[in-house]
Design a protein around this motif. Structure first.
Motif, PDB file in Angstrom:
ATOM      1  N   PHE A 155       0.806  -1.230   0.000  1.00 45.20           N
ATOM      2  CA  PHE A 155       0.000   0.000   0.000  1.00 45.20           C
ATOM      3  C   PHE A 155       0.837   1.277   0.000  1.00 45.20           C
ATOM      4  O   PHE A 155       0.298   2.342  -0.311  1.00 45.20           O
ATOM      5  CB  PHE A 155      -0.935   0.007   1.213  1.00 45.20           C
ATOM      6  N   SER A 156       2.118   1.178   0.362  1.00 46.27           N
ATOM      7  CA  SER A 156       2.955   2.384   0.379  1.00 46.27           C
ATOM      8  C   SER A 156       3.914   2.430  -0.800  1.00 46.27           C
ATOM      9  O   SER A 156       4.043   3.455  -1.468  1.00 46.27           O
ATOM     10  CB  SER A 156       3.739   2.458   1.694  1.00 46.27           C
ATOM     11  N   VAL A 157       4.591   1.300  -1.063  1.00 49.12           N
ATOM     12  CA  VAL A 157       5.594   1.278  -2.126  1.00 49.12           C
ATOM     13  C   VAL A 157       4.945   1.085  -3.498  1.00 49.12           C
ATOM     14  O   VAL A 157       5.242   1.825  -4.455  1.00 49.12           O
ATOM     15  CB  VAL A 157       6.635   0.184  -1.856  1.00 49.12           C
ATOM     16  N   GLN A 158       4.050   0.098  -3.609  1.00 45.94           N
ATOM     17  CA  GLN A 158       3.456  -0.211  -4.901  1.00 45.94           C
ATOM     18  C   GLN A 158       2.285   0.706  -5.246  1.00 45.94           C
ATOM     19  O   GLN A 158       2.273   1.358  -6.290  1.00 45.94           O
ATOM     20  CB  GLN A 158       3.006  -1.678  -4.919  1.00 45.94           C
ATOM     21  N   LEU A 159       1.291   0.759  -4.372  1.00 42.67           N
ATOM     22  CA  LEU A 159       0.091   1.544  -4.668  1.00 42.67           C
ATOM     23  C   LEU A 159       0.221   3.007  -4.271  1.00 42.67           C
ATOM     24  O   LEU A 159      -0.540   3.851  -4.777  1.00 42.67           O
ATOM     25  CB  LEU A 159      -1.121   0.927  -3.951  1.00 42.67           C
ATOM     26  N   ARG A 160       1.113   3.319  -3.336  1.00 44.46           N
ATOM     27  CA  ARG A 160       1.332   4.693  -2.865  1.00 44.46           C
ATOM     28  C   ARG A 160       0.058   5.317  -2.292  1.00 44.46           C
ATOM     29  O   ARG A 160      -0.212   6.504  -2.464  1.00 44.46           O
ATOM     30  CB  ARG A 160       1.885   5.577  -3.994  1.00 44.46           C
ATOM     31  N   TRP A 161      -0.727   4.504  -1.598  1.00 40.73           N
ATOM     32  CA  TRP A 161      -1.945   5.011  -0.984  1.00 40.73           C
ATOM     33  C   TRP A 161      -1.672   5.634   0.381  1.00 40.73           C
ATOM     34  O   TRP A 161      -2.344   6.590   0.770  1.00 40.73           O
ATOM     35  CB  TRP A 161      -2.967   3.878  -0.825  1.00 40.73           C
TER      36      TRP A 161
END
Length: 316
Positions: A155-161
């Motif tokens: 959720f932080s590295v890939q999706l950047r949510w």
């Protein structure tokens, strides 16, 4: 009740003294010394002794303890070795973030776990019960560091949510929405255990309550299932659950050391890790005593809640 509370508070005084003595002994018996971090490897014995004197470690252990106790009774918890700042303001600055994180986690967990436990008990033996029970075992078993790193990667590295850590954005003004944005991932990681644990206890307690004679009597009278659940089931099931809540309350101050370290949350858990690494004895003593106070207060609060939930319980 008032006499009981006063008696418990008076009993807590020698308990806190024994805890502080035990913590002081264990810290001083641990390998190494704070001076190892503040002198060079080729320092002379004179330089080492001067550093010990500056840190107040040149006196016998019992004198060091009584000096610390005398200052603590006056509200002085000592000086942080590395920064030379007083311990108390540093401690106070870290309590707020920890209470925010752990308080949000516990409230969120109970709001979800208690209904899930009731549903699992009412659907005992069905696929719903099996699904919830299996999910509870997964939630209890999965390590915090593994789940935390996995959520950060997805959720932080890939999706950047969501942000990877911290309590606010660098250079940002902060605010409520920013704090909520930073709270999401750590709360999910911590809630996984608490939801699973409380669901299991609530399910087991409700199954036991549903087997009691007064539930059968209420059913035989023709009362609606919702009335039986709210008036007879939940209230009697809360007594064992209150015990679990009492064991969770001290974590409001103790924090989640692993999770706070993973998400770089500026709370007491992360401060504890830093104090251990830097051998900050005054800071560790302050955190230990504070945690002991919260544990004693939580135990007293649990006893009071017992009497509120169950009128049969009286304290003389």
């Amino acid at each position: 009740m008032k006499k009981y509370i006063i008696k418990r508070l008076l009993t807590a005084i020698p308990v806190l003294l024994m805890i502080s003595v035990g913590a002081f002994i264990m810290m001083n018996l641990a390998p190494g010394s704070p001076t190892d971090l503040y002198v060079s490897p080729d320092a002379t014995p004179v330089q080492i002794e001067a550093t010990r004197r500056a840190l107040g470690l040149d006196q016998p252990y019992h004198i060091q303890y009584f000096r610390w106790l005398g200052r603590a009774l006056q509200g002085d918890l000592g000086i942080n070795y590395s920064t030379r700042y007083p311990v108390l303001p540093i401690l106070i600055s870290r309590i707020g973030p920890t209470i925010t994180l752990m308080g949000t986690t516990l409230v969120f967990s109970y709001l979800i776990a208690i209904p899930l436990g009731i549903i699992s008990a009412r659907k005992n033996g069905t696929w719903v019960d099996n699904l919830l029970t299996g999910g509870s075992f997964v939630g209890v078993s999965i390590p915090n560091f593994f789940l935390g790193l996995g959520l950060i990667y997805i959720f932080s590295v890939q999706l950047r949510w969501f942000p990877t850590g911290g309590m606010s954005e660098l250079g940002g003004s902060g605010g409520f929405l920013s704090a909520i944005h930073h709270l999401v991932l750590p709360v999910i990681v911590l809630s996984a255990f608490y939801i699973a644990n409380m669901t299991r206890y609530m399910r087991a307690t409700m199954i036991q309550v549903y087997g009691e004679n007064y539930i059968r009597t209420a059913t035989a009278k023709g009362l609606a299932s919702e009335v039986i659940l709210t008036r007879h089931g939940i209230r009697n099931a809360l007594i064992p659950v209150i015990t679990i809540i009492g064991t969770d309350l001290p974590r409001l101050v103790g924090g989640a050391i692993v999770t706070e370290q993973i998400f770089q949350w500026p709370g007491l858990g992360r401060l504890t890790i830093m104090a251990i690494q830097q051998r900050e004895y005054p800071m560790l003593m302050a955190i230990t005593v504070l945690s002991a106070v919260v544990v004693l207060f939580a135990n007293l609060l649990v006893d009071i809640m017992y009497a509120v939930v169950d009128p049969r319980i009286k304290y003389n």
